[in-house]
Motif scaffolding. Structure first.
Motif: not given
Length: 138
Positions: A1-8, A10-29
């Motif tokens: 299992m692998k994922i990639s994580l990319e900062r979107k 200049d703050h803390l907004l990231f996008e995680g992407k699975s090997e199958t192309g599904n994504t999740v948005t991750i951010d901080g307060a």
């Protein structure tokens, strides 16, 4: 299992992407330098525990031919207020089912899912106390 994580941004907004192309948005307060534009890493962890156990409950009850029309989970976690590192101390999962499943089968399915089969819960530090309960509405 692998994922990639990319900062979107200049703050803390990231996008995680699975090997199958599904994504999740991750951010901080905002207090931590984020914009609240996605779930925090700790919210994702809590969501992962709830989802993993819910998958297992659903599969167990389906195999037993129990009628479950819906399954929702309220998950809560407690963390220390002070300190640099604030891991969960407790996690509580309340499963809310609708339908006409046998209550004893639901109780056993919830117990097995959370305490035995959920890989996410099993991956947590053993000092984190994970509790659970359920309710059924017809």
């Amino acid at each position: 299992m692998k994922i990639s994580l990319e900062r979107k941004n200049d703050h803390l907004l990231f996008e995680g992407k699975s090997e199958t192309g599904n994504t999740v948005t991750i951010d901080g307060a905002p207090a931590n330098g984020g914009d609240d534009a996605g779930m925090s890493p700790m919210e994702l962890l809590l969501t992962a525990v709830a989802a993993c156990a819910s998958f297992d409950i659903s599969l167990i009850l389906k195999k037993q031919r129990q009628e479950v029309k819906s399954l929702k989970v309220d998950a809560s976690g407690t963390r220390p207020e002070e300190g640099q590192v604030k891991p969960f101390k407790t996690i509580h999962l309340h499963f809310k089912l609708t339908g006409t499943p046998d209550e004893s089968k639901v109780a056993r399915a919830v117990e097995l899912a959370v305490e035995k089969y959920c890989s996410v819960a099993s991956s947590l530090d053993p000092q984190i106390k994970v509790t659970h309960n359920f309710s059924i509405e017809n």
